[in-house]
Scaffold this motif. Structure first.
Motif, PDB file in Angstrom:
ATOM      1  N   ASP A 265      12.820  10.723  -7.083  1.00 29.62           N
ATOM      2  CA  ASP A 265      11.832  11.631  -7.662  1.00 29.62           C
ATOM      3  C   ASP A 265      10.894  10.946  -8.654  1.00 29.62           C
ATOM      4  O   ASP A 265      10.190  11.599  -9.403  1.00 29.62           O
ATOM      5  CB  ASP A 265      12.555  12.812  -8.322  1.00 29.62           C
ATOM      6  CG  ASP A 265      13.316  13.613  -7.292  1.00 29.62           C
ATOM      7  OD1 ASP A 265      12.753  13.830  -6.201  1.00 29.62           O
ATOM      8  OD2 ASP A 265      14.470  14.010  -7.561  1.00 29.62           O
ATOM      9  N   ASP A 266      10.907   9.616  -8.645  1.00 28.68           N
ATOM     10  CA  ASP A 266       9.979   8.893  -9.513  1.00 28.68           C
ATOM     11  C   ASP A 266       8.737   8.480  -8.722  1.00 28.68           C
ATOM     12  O   ASP A 266       8.809   8.310  -7.509  1.00 28.68           O
ATOM     13  CB  ASP A 266      10.655   7.627 -10.065  1.00 28.68           C
ATOM     14  CG  ASP A 266      11.727   7.977 -11.074  1.00 28.68           C
ATOM     15  OD1 ASP A 266      11.558   8.997 -11.760  1.00 28.68           O
ATOM     16  OD2 ASP A 266      12.725   7.243 -11.142  1.00 28.68           O
ATOM     17  N   PRO A 267       7.623   8.323  -9.404  1.00 31.10           N
ATOM     18  CA  PRO A 267       6.426   7.881  -8.675  1.00 31.10           C
ATOM     19  C   PRO A 267       6.627   6.490  -8.095  1.00 31.10           C
ATOM     20  O   PRO A 267       7.243   5.623  -8.728  1.00 31.10           O
ATOM     21  CB  PRO A 267       5.331   7.882  -9.742  1.00 31.10           C
ATOM     22  CG  PRO A 267       6.009   8.015 -11.049  1.00 31.10           C
ATOM     23  CD  PRO A 267       7.341   8.612 -10.820  1.00 31.10           C
TER      24      PRO A 267
ATOM     25  N   ARG B 241       0.841  -1.195   0.000  1.00 30.02           N
ATOM     26  CA  ARG B 241       0.000   0.000   0.000  1.00 30.02           C
ATOM     27  C   ARG B 241       0.873   1.240   0.000  1.00 30.02           C
ATOM     28  O   ARG B 241       0.977   1.944   1.001  1.00 30.02           O
ATOM     29  CB  ARG B 241      -0.889   0.023   1.239  1.00 30.02           C
ATOM     30  CG  ARG B 241      -2.072  -0.917   1.146  1.00 30.02           C
ATOM     31  CD  ARG B 241      -2.950  -0.745   2.351  1.00 30.02           C
ATOM     32  NE  ARG B 241      -4.157  -1.535   2.245  1.00 30.02           N
ATOM     33  CZ  ARG B 241      -5.261  -1.119   1.641  1.00 30.02           C
ATOM     34  NH1 ARG B 241      -5.315   0.088   1.113  1.00 30.02           N
ATOM     35  NH2 ARG B 241      -6.310  -1.897   1.588  1.00 30.02           N
ATOM     36  N   LEU B 242       1.488   1.511  -1.131  1.00 31.19           N
ATOM     37  CA  LEU B 242       2.255   2.748  -1.251  1.00 31.19           C
ATOM     38  C   LEU B 242       1.341   3.824  -1.800  1.00 31.19           C
ATOM     39  O   LEU B 242       0.267   3.532  -2.340  1.00 31.19           O
ATOM     40  CB  LEU B 242       3.439   2.536  -2.201  1.00 31.19           C
ATOM     41  CG  LEU B 242       4.584   1.706  -1.643  1.00 31.19           C
ATOM     42  CD1 LEU B 242       5.577   1.381  -2.741  1.00 31.19           C
ATOM     43  CD2 LEU B 242       5.279   2.440  -0.505  1.00 31.19           C
ATOM     44  N   PHE B 243       1.749   5.078  -1.678  1.00 23.18           N
ATOM     45  CA  PHE B 243       1.032   6.157  -2.347  1.00 23.18           C
ATOM     46  C   PHE B 243       1.584   6.195  -3.767  1.00 23.18           C
ATOM     47  O   PHE B 243       2.559   6.882  -4.058  1.00 23.18           O
ATOM     48  CB  PHE B 243       1.246   7.481  -1.622  1.00 23.18           C
ATOM     49  CG  PHE B 243       0.897   7.411  -0.157  1.00 23.18           C
ATOM     50  CD1 PHE B 243      -0.366   7.041   0.238  1.00 23.18           C
ATOM     51  CD2 PHE B 243       1.833   7.707   0.813  1.00 23.18           C
ATOM     52  CE1 PHE B 243      -0.710   6.971   1.585  1.00 23.18           C
ATOM     53  CE2 PHE B 243       1.502   7.641   2.148  1.00 23.18           C
ATOM     54  CZ  PHE B 243       0.235   7.271   2.539  1.00 23.18           C
ATOM     55  N   ARG B 244       0.961   5.455  -4.646  1.00 29.92           N
ATOM     56  CA  ARG B 244       1.544   5.195  -5.957  1.00 29.92           C
ATOM     57  C   ARG B 244       1.745   6.436  -6.816  1.00 29.92           C
ATOM     58  O   ARG B 244       2.674   6.502  -7.614  1.00 29.92           O
ATOM     59  CB  ARG B 244       0.659   4.206  -6.725  1.00 29.92           C
ATOM     60  CG  ARG B 244       0.645   2.819  -6.126  1.00 29.92           C
ATOM     61  CD  ARG B 244      -0.469   1.975  -6.748  1.00 29.92           C
ATOM     62  NE  ARG B 244      -0.502   2.120  -8.191  1.00 29.92           N
ATOM     63  CZ  ARG B 244       0.244   1.426  -9.033  1.00 29.92           C
ATOM     64  NH1 ARG B 244       1.063   0.515  -8.550  1.00 29.92           N
ATOM     65  NH2 ARG B 244       0.154   1.615 -10.318  1.00 29.92           N
ATOM     66  N   GLY B 245       0.850   7.395  -6.646  1.00 30.39           N
ATOM     67  CA  GLY B 245       0.951   8.590  -7.472  1.00 30.39           C
ATOM     68  C   GLY B 245       1.862   9.643  -6.872  1.00 30.39           C
ATOM     69  O   GLY B 245       2.026  10.725  -7.444  1.00 30.39           O
ATOM     70  N   MET B 246       2.417   9.371  -5.719  1.00 36.16           N
ATOM     71  CA  MET B 246       3.353  10.322  -5.124  1.00 36.16           C
ATOM     72  C   MET B 246       4.761   9.785  -5.333  1.00 36.16           C
ATOM     73  O   MET B 246       4.955   8.579  -5.501  1.00 36.16           O
ATOM     74  CB  MET B 246       3.045  10.503  -3.632  1.00 36.16           C
ATOM     75  CG  MET B 246       1.631  11.019  -3.409  1.00 36.16           C
ATOM     76  SD  MET B 246       1.141  11.103  -1.680  1.00 36.16           S
ATOM     77  CE  MET B 246       1.703  12.728  -1.231  1.00 36.16           C
ATOM     78  N   THR B 247       5.730  10.677  -5.298  1.00 35.46           N
ATOM     79  CA  THR B 247       7.084  10.209  -5.554  1.00 35.46           C
ATOM     80  C   THR B 247       7.589   9.419  -4.352  1.00 35.46           C
ATOM     81  O   THR B 247       7.014   9.467  -3.266  1.00 35.46           O
ATOM     82  CB  THR B 247       8.051  11.372  -5.818  1.00 35.46           C
ATOM     83  OG1 THR B 247       8.135  12.148  -4.638  1.00 35.46           O
ATOM     84  CG2 THR B 247       7.576  12.246  -6.968  1.00 35.46           C
TER      85      THR B 247
ATOM     86  N   GLY C  26       4.603   4.167  -7.741  1.00 34.96           N
ATOM     87  CA  GLY C  26       3.954   3.120  -8.512  1.00 34.96           C
ATOM     88  C   GLY C  26       4.794   2.626  -9.668  1.00 34.96           C
ATOM     89  O   GLY C  26       4.502   1.597 -10.261  1.00 34.96           O
ATOM     90  N   ASP C  27       5.831   3.386  -9.998  1.00 37.82           N
ATOM     91  CA  ASP C  27       6.672   3.048 -11.142  1.00 37.82           C
ATOM     92  C   ASP C  27       7.798   2.088 -10.767  1.00 37.82           C
ATOM     93  O   ASP C  27       8.489   1.572 -11.643  1.00 37.82           O
ATOM     94  CB  ASP C  27       7.248   4.349 -11.712  1.00 37.82           C
ATOM     95  CG  ASP C  27       7.700   4.192 -13.148  1.00 37.82           C
ATOM     96  OD1 ASP C  27       7.245   3.238 -13.798  1.00 37.82           O
ATOM     97  OD2 ASP C  27       8.505   5.016 -13.609  1.00 37.82           O
TER      98      ASP C  27
ATOM     99  N   GLU D 174       8.227  11.685  -1.547  1.00 36.25           N
ATOM    100  CA  GLU D 174       6.995  12.136  -0.890  1.00 36.25           C
ATOM    101  C   GLU D 174       6.423  11.059   0.029  1.00 36.25           C
ATOM    102  O   GLU D 174       5.911  11.357   1.107  1.00 36.25           O
ATOM    103  CB  GLU D 174       5.943  12.514  -1.941  1.00 36.25           C
ATOM    104  CG  GLU D 174       6.194  13.856  -2.592  1.00 36.25           C
ATOM    105  CD  GLU D 174       5.132  14.156  -3.649  1.00 36.25           C
ATOM    106  OE1 GLU D 174       4.465  15.179  -3.510  1.00 36.25           O
ATOM    107  OE2 GLU D 174       4.965  13.361  -4.580  1.00 36.25           O
TER     108      GLU D 174
END
Ligand SMILES: Nc1ncnc2c1ncn2[C@@H]1O[C@H](COP(=O)(O)OP(=O)(O)OP(=O)(O)O)[C@@H](O)[C@H]1O
Ligand SMILES: [Mg+2]
Lengths: 300, 305, 461
Positions: A180-182, A119-125, A184-185, A128
């Motif tokens: 600095d990458d999302p 459960r990561l905040f996928r859209g945040m880097t 989710g990536d 973040e």
């Protein structure tokens, strides 16, 4: 009774309607150790974690966490009899976790966790994600937003400290180049590591990891073991670990608790557990007295 | 007591209309998890279709039998409203299926705005009044000069609603279409793997919902004798409230919820204040969602960690 | 299966397209027959009679057929060709170009809005300027501000709010009633109205905290309607349907904008025209909108703002990190409501008259549409959507020349909301995630990289 325990789970029972997911479970996790909670699918491991971290309210039993000295355990019954959820002692407080809501378990009692399904905040880097984990500290530094809105330097300093801390963790888990990458990536294994780092950024005294090695390849698995050992040895955080995979458990845990159908069937050092016929029976899914026959058949 | 019985009769009538609309909301929510915001406006459109059909029958073709014309109006209304709803699903919702969750909702709100203004432009902004029909009443009880009455109109509404609900219940519980719908509700991917045509099932769900809304629209026109382009919003919200109250996704729940909302509204108007009857309906919605989010017959949503 | 031979392919395509067009024509005939083919009108005796419009019906059906053919013969093949002819490096080039535009867009747009009244004055002279500054400038800026306010709740925190207009109404009525009752000035009441709205935001936020998704949307919708119905029915307090009129207008540091001797024009030795007030109001709303933008941009880089976005991404993970999600949601509601309240009191001050008519569900829907169409969370996207949607519908008022084409009965303003609804549907189909769906990170270690839309969650709240 283990005097230097950090966490004590006593007579924990959790029912979902008619289903008893955990039944009368008691165990303790020692300070500065890695304690593993193992068991076959559906044994109730995640349910125990959810009770510890306040996501579920246990049907019965108590869960106590001690952030003070061993003598504070003597206060446990007095605390239970009272209606409050914590009691101050020298060096820290004693908490009854089942009385606390989920976010307070992390904020006050300092228990952090990861999830079986990441459960990561996928859209945040990546960065973040680690900053959100330092929310409570930063919130105070920002004067509950007021200083921050006004742009006072107090907050700027706190934020760069938080970023530094995040960078240190990223260095440690080998993700500094992807800061600095999302989130989710990231590849799967990296996401698992990041989730652990994120939990560590809340400054926990107890880190609960739900199947951190699931889906990792052997190399990643070894890296994970090293990470967990370094957390145990280099920080003040004790680790409670759910694992499915015996081999991982056997390499790093100091103490193992085995659960089957919600009931504790074994508890001890890894050697004790490894040789416990009940454990083997549970894992092979056979009756205890058939273990030897089956074990020799499969070549154990 | 007399007032109560009279309001009970009125409430059940109103509740039947809400229940019929509510089924459309609940079925669509059950199958694709979306609040079909334009459903209330589809209901309004159906009232207009019924209005035009009735005028064609009476003023052009000179059919004088009320029941015959009502029957034809119902059939025409159901057919054409279904066509409208089918088209809406096809053009405005299907391309968005499986994408961003808010997109279908916004598209539905846009559709609702569009339908309302389309009817306003096409038919004019004024209320459309039809001459009252089936005005005869049956006196059920009488005391001190206060008569409790059931009008023929109300009886027709009850009979038609009851008949349609039975037919509808048969379709969803006994036919392969009903099975396909339940399969899609459970798991669309699995359903399609086992040979269910998911797109078609969803289309049919919209069509059935619209057909029932068309019945409600015809009844509404007959009951109140007046309709305007803005009449979709409030009944739509109330029917949605009914669906939520009954437990969204549950078809019997929608009917029960509809009756409850109808009763609450009429009782509130009789005993408290007619001005605040809509506030009462909305408050019921808020209170239900807060204290009983799964509704009366719905299943609670479990939060798995 | 055998592959279709390339020669026969176009023929079957045309056949299929024709079949589709025929079906579309039939369907549209069926649907439109009652609504377009007939028109119900009242005759002399006040009875409804039918009028037929066969020509109109026929043209609609033909248009549908033509549209269907256009889609299947032109649009679909074009899309396929574009998908097939994937030019390498194109996406990189496009991203580059976009970054370039984005860099210049904000300063340019800022310069434009600051100079807008001057540009209008130069363009239209004193005569037409009021209309252009008021109907376009002020009107659009109100919606930009409302969109930015709601963006905090929906775009950042991921909480779907369909009753945002309630806070707009609270702000408007707070200003109107307090200004009339106590004669307090606009600048004192503005923060007061904002605070009251924020308070209402928290009040309404509390019970709905546990709700998720569409349920939350519907409850907020119900709250919005309840507040409007109370405004209608509590006649003693709010004036009911009649609303509140004679609301004091804002003054220029105590100098009123009127034709009196102590009015703005007289004091500054100018000739009186309503234009000064309009320009003044324009700059007030511009200031308020920029304040909203400034605060939101700041908040996003603070722990609260990050917590909002984390909440949108994953609420359970937030709780596991010790975030008090209740407070986080309530601050989002309160912040959004406060900006709505500011906009509301500005609206009351600008109009001088308010009534429940201005605070219908339609307004909430429009504001939400602006946020979603713009791209949730993107302030630039929201501003662009507000300009396009509000400006577009306002332009409809100006299209008098259409009367020359469609006849004198043609009333372009009637079609405003019709086209608005249609645009909402079309934009969603074209870009389900809105115009700008990427996300700018709130902090960075080495370089600020835009987060691609596919990773960003939309929130379950
Ligand atoms: N919220 C819930 N409601 C109902 N039943 C639940 C809930 N959570 C867990 N259970 C049930 O409790 C039992 C134990 O589940 P749990 O997830 O704790 O097992 P586990 O040991 O973590 O298994 P795994 O190794 O598969 O993760 C299962 O039968 C599960 O279905
Ligand atoms: Mg588990």
């Amino acid at each position: 009774m283990i005097p230097d325990a950090i966490l004590r789970v006593e007579h924990l029972t959790m029912r979902f309607g008619g289903l008893v997911a955990v039944h009368d479970l008691s165990f303790a996790a020692r300070r500065g150790e890695i304690t593993a909670l193992i068991g076959p699918n559906g044994a109730g491991k995640t349910t125990v974690f959810n009770c510890i971290t306040g996501f579920y309210k246990p049907t019965e039993g108590r869960i106590a966490l001690n952030r003070g000295g061993p003598s504070l355990w003597n206060e446990l019954d007095a605390l239970t009899a009272s209606s409050v959820r914590s009691r101050k002692g020298p060096g820290g407080s004693l908490y009854l976790l089942e009385r606390m809501s989920d976010y307070l378990v992390t904020m006050d009692a300092r228990v952090a966790r990861t999830f079986q399904n990441i459960r990561l905040f996928r859209g945040m880097t990546v960065l973040e994600n680690l900053l959100v984990a330092q929310h409570n500290k930063l919130m105070i530094a920002s004067g509950f937003t007021l200083f921050g809105i006004l742009g006072l330097p107090v907050y700027a300093r706190a934020e760069s400290a938080a970023i530094e801390r995040a960078a240190a963790w990223l260095e440690k888990i080998g993700l500094i180049d992807r800061a600095d990458d999302p989130a989710g990536d990231l590849p799967y294994g990296a996401q698992r590591r990041l989730e652990i780092a994120r939990a560590m950024c809340t400054d926990p005294v107890l880190l609960c990891l739900d199947e951190p090695a699931a889906g990792l390849n052997p190399r990643e698995s070894t890296e994970l073991n090293e990470l967990l050992l370094s957390i145990r040895d280099e920080t003040d955080t004790s680790v409670l670990l759910i694992e499915h995979d015996m081999s991982v458990v056997m390499q790093i845990s100091d103490h193992v608790v085995v659960l089957d159908y919600g009931v504790k069937i074994s508890d001890g050092s890894r050697e004790d557990v490894r040789n416990d016929p009940k454990v083997i029976a549970a894992y092979l899914g056979v009756e205890e007295d058939e273990v030897e026959a089956v074990a020799s058949e499969v070549g154990l | 007591m007399e007032v109560f019985v009279q309001q009970l009769i009125n409430g059940i009538t109103l509740g039947s209309i809400y229940g019929l609309i509510a089924i459309g909301y609940t079925m669509v929510f059950g199958i694709i998890g979306m609040v079909n915001f334009a459903h209330g406006d589809v209901f309004m459109v159906s009232s207009f279709i019924a209005l035009v059909a009735a005028l064609v029958l009476t003023t052009w073709l000179g059919i004088s039998s009320v029941f015959l014309s009502l029957f034809i109006v119902l059939i025409v209304g159901m057919l054409l409203t279904s066509l409208v709803s089918w088209t809406i699903e096809r053009l405005a919702y299907r391309p968005l299926r499986g994408s961003f969750r808010l997109a279908p909702l916004i598209s539905a709100i846009g559709m609702s705005i569009f339908l309302m203004n389309f009817v306003q432009v096409a038919q004019g902004p004024r209320n459309k009044a039809v001459p009252p029909m089936l005005q005869q009443v049956i006196v059920v009880m009488e005391r001190d000069g206060y008569e409790v009455t059931v009008s023929y109109r109300q009886l027709v509404i009850w009979a038609v609603t009851a008949f349609l609900l039975l037919a509808f219940w048969y379709v969803v519980s006994k036919t392969s279409l009903g099975r396909a719908q339940r399969a899609c509700e459970q798991d669309q991917k699995m359903a399609s793997l086992t040979g269910v045509d998911v797109d078609q099932t969803i289309s049919i769900t919209f069509v059935i919902g619209a057909a029932l809304a068309a019945v409600a629209g015809t009844m509404y026109l007959m009951y109140y004798g007046v309709v305007s382009f803005s009449d979709g919003f409030v009944p739509g919200i109330k029917a949605f409230t009914a669906a939520v109250l009954g437990g969204i996704g549950s078809i019997p729940g929608a009917v029960i919820g509809g009756l409850l909302i109808g009763l609450i509204e009429t009782m509130w108007s009789a005993y408290f204040s007619i001005d605040y009857k809509d506030v009462a309906a909305f408050s019921v919605l808020v209170i239900t969602l807060i204290f009983l989010p799964q509704g009366i017959l719905g299943r609670p949503e479990v939060e798995k960690v | 299966m055998t592959a279709p031979s390339p020669a026969s392919e176009p023929r079957t395509d045309v056949a299929r397209a024709l079949k589709h067009a025929a079906i579309a024509g039939l369907v549209s005939f069926g649907m439109l027959l009652p609504l377009i083919g007939f028109r119900t009108i009242q005759d002399m005796r006040n009875e409804l009679v039918l009028e037929t419009r066969p020509l109109l019906l026929a043209s609609f059906v033909l248009l549908t057929i033509a549209g269907s053919l256009l889609v299947s013969l032109v649009l679909v093949p074009w899309k396929q060709r574009r998908a097939a002819a994937h030019i390498p490096g194109e996406s990189v080039r496009r991203a580059h170009w976009r970054a370039h535009v984005a860099k210049w867009l904000v300063p340019f747009a800022l310069g434009f809005v600051v100079l807008y009244p001057v540009i209008v004055l130069l363009g239209t002279g004193f005569g037409g300027a009021v209309k252009w500054i008021d109907n376009f400038g002020i009107q659009i800026l109100i919606y930009v501000m409302l969109g930015w306010g709601l963006n905090i709740v929906v775009g950042l925190a991921g909480l779907l709010d369909l009753g945002y207009v309630a806070f707009y109404a609270v702000g408007a009525y707070s200003y109107a009633l307090l200004a009339k009752e106590f004669g307090l000035s606009f600048w004192i009441l503005l923060p007061l109205a904002g605070t009251l709205s924020a308070f209402w935001g928290i009040l309404l936020g509390f019970p709905v905290l546990r709700l998720r998704g569409d349920y939350l949307a519907i409850v907020t919708l119900a709250f919005g309607e309840i507040i409007r119905l109370i405004l209608i029915n509590w006649v003693d307090f709010t004036g009911g349907y009649a609303g509140v009129s004679g609301i004091p207008r804002p003054t220029f540091f105590g100098i009123p904008f009127n034709a009196n001797d102590d009015g703005f024009a007289a004091v500054f030795g100018l000739e009186f025209t309503p234009l000064y007030r309009t320009i003044f109001l324009y700059y007030v709303i511009l200031g308020l909108a920029l304040l909203t933008a400034f605060v939101t941009v700041r908040l996003r880089r603070l722990p609260v703002g990050r917590a909002w976005e984390a909440l949108r991404e994953d609420e359970i993970a937030c709780r596991s990190l010790g975030l008090n999600t209740t407070n986080t949601k309530l601050t989002a509601f309160a912040m959004g409501a406060m900006f709505g309240g500011f906009a509301g009191s500005f609206f009351a001050a600008r109009q001088g008259f308010i009534s429940p008519e201005s605070f219908t569900f339609m307004e909430s829907a429009i504001i939400l549409a602006i946020v979603v169409l713009g791209g949730m969370g993107s302030m630039i996207g929201v501003a662009i959507a507000a300009v396009a949607m509000i400006g577009g519908t306002e332009i409809m008022r100006e299209l008098e020349f259409l009367k020359l084409i469609f006849g004198q009965d043609f009333e372009p303003t009637q079609y405003r909301m019709l086209l608005f609804g249609l645009a909402m549907v079309l934009i969603m189909i074209w870009k389900p995630r809105g115009l700008i769906s990427t996300r700018e990170p709130s902090a960075f270690l080495k370089e600020r990289k835009t987060v691609a839309a596919t990773f960003v969650e939309e929130g379950r709240g």
